[in-house]
Enzyme design. Structure first.
Site, PDB file in Angstrom:
ATOM      1  N   SER A 120       0.825  -1.210   0.000  1.00  0.00           N
ATOM      2  CA  SER A 120       0.000   0.000   0.000  1.00  0.00           C
ATOM      3  C   SER A 120       0.853   1.250   0.000  1.00  0.00           C
ATOM      4  O   SER A 120       0.348   2.341  -0.244  1.00  0.00           O
ATOM      5  CB  SER A 120      -0.876   0.037   1.250  1.00  0.00           C
ATOM      6  OG  SER A 120      -1.679  -1.094   1.310  1.00  0.00           O
ATOM      7  N   HIS A 141      -1.207  -2.559  -7.304  1.00  0.00           N
ATOM      8  CA  HIS A 141      -1.880  -2.258  -6.040  1.00  0.00           C
ATOM      9  C   HIS A 141      -3.393  -2.364  -6.179  1.00  0.00           C
ATOM     10  O   HIS A 141      -4.037  -1.519  -6.796  1.00  0.00           O
ATOM     11  CB  HIS A 141      -1.471  -0.855  -5.566  1.00  0.00           C
ATOM     12  CG  HIS A 141      -2.049  -0.495  -4.240  1.00  0.00           C
ATOM     13  ND1 HIS A 141      -2.649   0.723  -3.985  1.00  0.00           N
ATOM     14  CD2 HIS A 141      -2.148  -1.206  -3.095  1.00  0.00           C
ATOM     15  CE1 HIS A 141      -3.071   0.735  -2.740  1.00  0.00           C
ATOM     16  NE2 HIS A 141      -2.782  -0.406  -2.179  1.00  0.00           N
ATOM     17  N   GLU A 153      -3.950   0.283  -9.088  1.00  0.00           N
ATOM     18  CA  GLU A 153      -2.871   1.234  -9.384  1.00  0.00           C
ATOM     19  C   GLU A 153      -1.649   0.448  -9.873  1.00  0.00           C
ATOM     20  O   GLU A 153      -1.303  -0.581  -9.279  1.00  0.00           O
ATOM     21  CB  GLU A 153      -2.488   2.021  -8.128  1.00  0.00           C
ATOM     22  CG  GLU A 153      -3.557   3.007  -7.691  1.00  0.00           C
ATOM     23  CD  GLU A 153      -3.173   3.760  -6.420  1.00  0.00           C
ATOM     24  OE1 GLU A 153      -3.449   4.967  -6.354  1.00  0.00           O
ATOM     25  OE2 GLU A 153      -2.609   3.159  -5.484  1.00  0.00           O
ATOM     26  N   ASN A 191      -4.177   6.023  -1.487  1.00  0.00           N
ATOM     27  CA  ASN A 191      -3.904   6.082  -0.047  1.00  0.00           C
ATOM     28  C   ASN A 191      -3.279   7.397   0.389  1.00  0.00           C
ATOM     29  O   ASN A 191      -3.401   7.790   1.547  1.00  0.00           O
ATOM     30  CB  ASN A 191      -3.020   4.905   0.370  1.00  0.00           C
ATOM     31  CG  ASN A 191      -3.821   3.614   0.384  1.00  0.00           C
ATOM     32  OD1 ASN A 191      -5.027   3.641   0.603  1.00  0.00           O
ATOM     33  ND2 ASN A 191      -3.163   2.500   0.139  1.00  0.00           N
TER      34      ASN A 191
HETATM   35  P1  NAD Z   1      -3.621  -9.575   6.150  1.00  0.00           P
HETATM   36  O1  NAD Z   1      -3.044  -9.380   7.502  1.00  0.00           O
HETATM   37  O2  NAD Z   1      -5.087  -9.849   5.995  1.00  0.00           O
HETATM   38  O3  NAD Z   1      -2.871 -10.807   5.406  1.00  0.00           O
HETATM   39  C1  NAD Z   1      -1.487 -10.939   5.342  1.00  0.00           C
HETATM   40  C2  NAD Z   1      -1.181 -12.425   5.109  1.00  0.00           C
HETATM   41  O4  NAD Z   1       0.216 -12.556   4.821  1.00  0.00           O
HETATM   42  C3  NAD Z   1      -1.497 -13.301   6.311  1.00  0.00           C
HETATM   43  O5  NAD Z   1      -2.330 -14.393   5.905  1.00  0.00           O
HETATM   44  C4  NAD Z   1      -0.105 -13.802   6.745  1.00  0.00           C
HETATM   45  O6  NAD Z   1      -0.117 -15.116   7.279  1.00  0.00           O
HETATM   46  C5  NAD Z   1       0.641 -13.763   5.430  1.00  0.00           C
HETATM   47  N1  NAD Z   1       2.102 -13.751   5.578  1.00  0.00           N
HETATM   48  C6  NAD Z   1       2.856 -13.067   6.485  1.00  0.00           C
HETATM   49  N2  NAD Z   1       4.162 -13.342   6.284  1.00  0.00           N
HETATM   50  C7  NAD Z   1       4.229 -14.189   5.226  1.00  0.00           C
HETATM   51  C8  NAD Z   1       5.301 -14.859   4.569  1.00  0.00           C
HETATM   52  N3  NAD Z   1       6.559 -14.669   4.943  1.00  0.00           N
HETATM   53  N4  NAD Z   1       5.004 -15.669   3.528  1.00  0.00           N
HETATM   54  C9  NAD Z   1       3.720 -15.872   3.139  1.00  0.00           C
HETATM   55  N5  NAD Z   1       2.667 -15.278   3.738  1.00  0.00           N
HETATM   56  C10 NAD Z   1       2.918 -14.455   4.773  1.00  0.00           C
HETATM   57  O7  NAD Z   1      -3.174  -8.302   5.304  1.00  0.00           O
HETATM   58  P2  NAD Z   1      -3.850  -7.690   3.973  1.00  0.00           P
HETATM   59  O8  NAD Z   1      -4.836  -6.649   4.356  1.00  0.00           O
HETATM   60  O9  NAD Z   1      -4.270  -8.814   3.077  1.00  0.00           O
HETATM   61  O10 NAD Z   1      -2.597  -6.904   3.348  1.00  0.00           O
HETATM   62  C11 NAD Z   1      -1.632  -7.551   2.563  1.00  0.00           C
HETATM   63  C12 NAD Z   1      -0.874  -6.533   1.719  1.00  0.00           C
HETATM   64  O11 NAD Z   1      -1.805  -5.845   0.873  1.00  0.00           O
HETATM   65  C13 NAD Z   1      -0.143  -5.457   2.510  1.00  0.00           C
HETATM   66  O12 NAD Z   1       1.054  -5.127   1.852  1.00  0.00           O
HETATM   67  C14 NAD Z   1      -1.120  -4.285   2.469  1.00  0.00           C
HETATM   68  O13 NAD Z   1      -0.499  -3.044   2.623  1.00  0.00           O
HETATM   69  C15 NAD Z   1      -1.688  -4.438   1.075  1.00  0.00           C
HETATM   70  N6  NAD Z   1      -3.000  -3.822   0.839  1.00  0.00           N
HETATM   71  C16 NAD Z   1      -3.951  -3.851   1.828  1.00  0.00           C
HETATM   72  C17 NAD Z   1      -5.198  -3.258   1.587  1.00  0.00           C
HETATM   73  C18 NAD Z   1      -6.292  -3.285   2.644  1.00  0.00           C
HETATM   74  O14 NAD Z   1      -7.289  -2.572   2.503  1.00  0.00           O
HETATM   75  N7  NAD Z   1      -6.165  -4.105   3.688  1.00  0.00           N
HETATM   76  C19 NAD Z   1      -5.463  -2.672   0.345  1.00  0.00           C
HETATM   77  C20 NAD Z   1      -4.477  -2.693  -0.663  1.00  0.00           C
HETATM   78  C21 NAD Z   1      -3.240  -3.292  -0.381  1.00  0.00           C
END
Ligand code: NAD
Length: 292
Positions: A120, A141, A153, A191
Site C-alpha cells: 500500500s 496495487h 494502481e 492512499n
Molecule cells: P492480512 O493481515 O489480511 O494478510 C497478510 C497475510 O500474509 C497473512 O495471511 C499472513 O499469514 C501472510 N504472511 C505473512 N508473512 C508471510 C510470509 N513470509 N510468507 C507468506 N505469507 C505471509 O493483510 P492484507 O490486508 O491482506 O494486506 C496484505 C498486503 O496488501 C499489505 O502489503 C497491504 O499493505 C496491502 N494492501 C492492503 C489493503 C487493505 O485494505 N487491507 C489494500 C491494498 C493493499
C-alpha cells in the site's frame, strides 16, 4: 515477455485471497502461498464463500465457480511458485518481511517471471532493488475488497522496463479492472489522499470533537461516503492504516502526516478492526458497537 498463464500470490489474507479469487475467475492458474496450511485452508473457505455469494447474486454460474476453485492450488512452501509467470506479493505491510520473501522467492522463481508487490505504501524502487530483477518488478496495487473494486494502481520502480509494465497492464485488463498509473512516491495516489482523511477522523475522535457514531454518520450523510472513515479504518485494518501513515510521515517528512496517538493505541492493544473483531467498533455481537 511471455504470456502470463500462471499467477502466484504470496499471503492469503484479505487482499491475497481476493487477488487469487479474481485471477482464477479470469482463467489464470493460481498458486496461493501462506505460512501455514491452516491459513490457506481458511483463505480457500473465504474464497469459496465469496464465489458462492456471486453465484447467489447470479454474477457467475455454479460451473464457473467450480472451475475457478479448481484453478487455485494452495502451497505453504515458496517452491510451489517456481513456475509462475507472475508472482504478486501480498503479505503483511512490513518491509523486512517483504524483503525476506523476495530473497527466498528469487532463489526458486524462473528467471523471466515478473514479480509484483501489492504494498500500500512501500517504495517499489526500494523493494525492486532487493531482488535479482528490478527491471521485471512492478507495483500492482489492488483495492479492498478486490472482487468488487474496479481500480488497480500500477507503479513503476525506477528500473521497471516497458515490457513488464505492458504485461502488468494487460494482466489487470484481463481481470476486468481499470488502471491508474502512479509515480513511485509514498502511498501512491488513493492512499495518499484517503489515509490522511482517516487519520484526521481519528484525531477528531481523539480530541473529543465527536464520538465514533457522530464522525461516521457525519461523513456518510454529510459527504455521501458509502462508509464512515472509522468503519473504513476497521475494514482496512488498523495496523495497515498505521503502517501507511508511518510511511507517509517518514517518506515525506511532513508533520501533517503524524499518525494519531489513538490509532497507535488501538494497534498496541491488538484491536486491529474487523480482522480481530475489535477496532473502532466491537464486532463480536450481532451488531457492531462503537468502542468509544
Ligand atoms: P492480512 O493481515 O489480511 O494478510 C497478510 C497475510 O500474509 C497473512 O495471511 C499472513 O499469514 C501472510 N504472511 C505473512 N508473512 C508471510 C510470509 N513470509 N510468507 C507468506 N505469507 C505471509 O493483510 P492484507 O490486508 O491482506 O494486506 C496484505 C498486503 O496488501 C499489505 O502489503 C497491504 O499493505 C496491502 N494492501 C492492503 C489493503 C487493505 O485494505 N487491507 C489494500 C491494498 C493493499
Amino acid at each position: 515477455m511471455a504470456m502470463i498463464k500462471k499467477v502466484g500470490v504470496i499471503g492469503s489474507g484479505q487482499m491475497g485471497n481476493g487477488i487469487a479469487h479474481v485471477a482464477a475467475l479470469a482463467g489464470f492458474d493460481v498458486a496461493l502461498n501462506d505460512l501455514s496450511a491452516d491459513r490457506l485452508k481458511s483463505a480457500l473457505a473465504t474464497i469459496n464463500g465469496n464465489l458462492s455469494r456471486q453465484v447467489a447474486k447470479k454474477v457467475i454460474t455454479e460451473e464457473v465457480r467450480n472451475q475457478a476453485l479448481g484453478r487455485i492450488v494452495p502451497t505453504d512452501s515458496i517452491d510451489g511458485l517456481a513456475d509462475c509467470d507472475l508472482v504478486i506479493e501480498s503479505a503483511v505491510e512490513k518491509e523486512e518481511v517483504k524483503r525476506k520473501i523476495f530473497h527466498d522467492l528469487c532463489v526458486v522463481l524462473k528467471a523471466d517471471a515478473v514479480i509484483a508487490s501489492n504494498t500500500s505504501s512501500i517504495s517499489i524502487t526500494r523493494l525492486a532493488a532487493t531482488t535479482d530483477r528490478p527491471e521485471r518488478f512492478i507495483g500492482i496495487h489492488f483495492m479492498n475488497p478486490v472482487p468488487l473494486m474496479e481500480l488497480v494502481e500500477l507503479i513503476r520502480g525506477i528500473a521497471t522496463d516497458d515490457s513488464t509494465f505492458e504485461a502488468a497492464k494487460e494482466f489487470v485488463g484481463r481481470l476486468g479492472k481499470q488502471v491508474a498509473v502512479s509515480e513511485d512516491f509514498p502511498a501512491f495516489i488513493v492512499n495518499r489522499i484517503l489515509l490522511p482523511m482517516i487519520n484526521e477522523a481519528i484525531y477528531t475522535l481523539y480530541e473529543g470533537v465527536g464520538n465514533v457514531e457522530a464522525i461516521d454518520a457525519a461523513m456518510k450523510l454529510g459527504a455521501h461516503h458509502p462508509m464512515g472513515p472509522l468503519e473504513l479504518a476497521d475494514f482496512i485494518g488498523l495496523d495497515t492504516c498505521l503502517s501507511i501513515m508511518q510511511v507517509l510521515h517518514e517518506g515525506l517528512a511532513d508533520s501533517k502526516y503524524r499518525p494519531c496517538p489513538l490509532l497507535v493505541k488501538y494497534v498496541e492493544a491488538g484491536w486491529l478492526g474487523r480482522k480481530t473483531q475489535r477496532g473502532f467498533y466491537d464486532y463480536r455481537g450481532p451488531k457492531p458497537i462503537p468502542t468509544r
